[in-house]
Design an enzyme around this catalytic site. Sequence first.
Site, PDB file in Angstrom:
ATOM      1  N   LYS A  90       0.840  -1.207   0.000  1.00  0.00           N
ATOM      2  CA  LYS A  90       0.000   0.000   0.000  1.00  0.00           C
ATOM      3  C   LYS A  90       0.875   1.258   0.000  1.00  0.00           C
ATOM      4  O   LYS A  90       0.597   2.218  -0.724  1.00  0.00           O
ATOM      5  CB  LYS A  90      -0.920  -0.007   1.228  1.00  0.00           C
TER       6      LYS A  90
ATOM      7  N   GLN B  24      -5.547  -2.638   9.275  1.00  0.00           N
ATOM      8  CA  GLN B  24      -5.165  -3.915   8.678  1.00  0.00           C
ATOM      9  C   GLN B  24      -5.677  -5.082   9.527  1.00  0.00           C
ATOM     10  O   GLN B  24      -5.421  -5.148  10.729  1.00  0.00           O
ATOM     11  CB  GLN B  24      -3.628  -3.987   8.550  1.00  0.00           C
TER      12      GLN B  24
ATOM     13  N   ASP C 251     -11.615   1.041   2.911  1.00  0.00           N
ATOM     14  CA  ASP C 251     -11.666  -0.422   2.780  1.00  0.00           C
ATOM     15  C   ASP C 251     -13.091  -0.901   2.482  1.00  0.00           C
ATOM     16  O   ASP C 251     -13.302  -2.038   2.084  1.00  0.00           O
ATOM     17  CB  ASP C 251     -11.167  -1.093   4.068  1.00  0.00           C
TER      18      ASP C 251
END
Length: 293
Positions: free
Chosen positions: A52, A96, A119
């Site tokens: 990322k 995450q 997300d």
Amino acid sequence: MNLIDGKKIAAEIKAEIAEEVKALVANGHKVPHLAAIIVGHNGASETYVGHKEKGCAEVGFKSSIFRFEESATEAELLATIKQLNENPEIDGFIVQLPLPKHIDENKVIEAIDPKKDVDGFHPINVGRMMIGLPAYISATPYGIMELLKRYKIETAGKHAVVIGRSNIVGRPMANLLSQKGYPGDCTVTMCHSRTKNLNEVCKSADILIAALGAPEFVTKEMVKEGAVVIDVGITRVKSETSKSGWKLLGDVKFDEVSPKCGYITPVPGGVGAMTIVALLTNTLKACKKEIYQ
């Protein structure tokens, strides 16, 4: 058989995003800023967050990483999420997953401001997606829809079978394929561990999405001639033939299934390559306030 090259499409989209960022900055707009929170030292998570960071650099985004030890408390994590929600410099951020067992993942996801939930896991974004409103769509389903679109794969009236019912891939994938418009308008069957006659159901699919996390589960007997096969799985297994001592396998037995397919994604180099790009796309939308004002 046509190979769906996720790496190639991902590179094209990154180039498009980079051009758009240059134009935004030239017009006095702020640089898009993506942040990530990572708890502990899970190898796969570290790798993903690293990708990322690299992706942000490639398209001209700012990126920030907030690291916590495995022992971090839920309260500490929620306090940082609150800070990021309130920081106007941060356009979008992700936490995450997976998180350590002592932290409630649902509580963490619900604490993220939906406007910054790039997300696409917050219930508000999931709900908006379900009824066809503009929303941040989770990265893997978003990436798959983009692959279908860019390869001009026909979807209207096709029977799509999704193996797997996770909230991250299976459920949103089934919903997106059933929605009006392109790529969509499919008749969708969602299969899972309790599905009876799984082989027969899969063999009826014009488009087969394998997202169950079981290496080489889908064999040639489960696929009809000319089907489009999208392999979402990625499992690291030991290998005596590779220098590293391991290799990556998808959910589809590629060597025996691919000759039967009209289109198929490889592993690696297929769906996985698109997930970072989808996250970058969502962050750009957040910066431009395309979904929420």
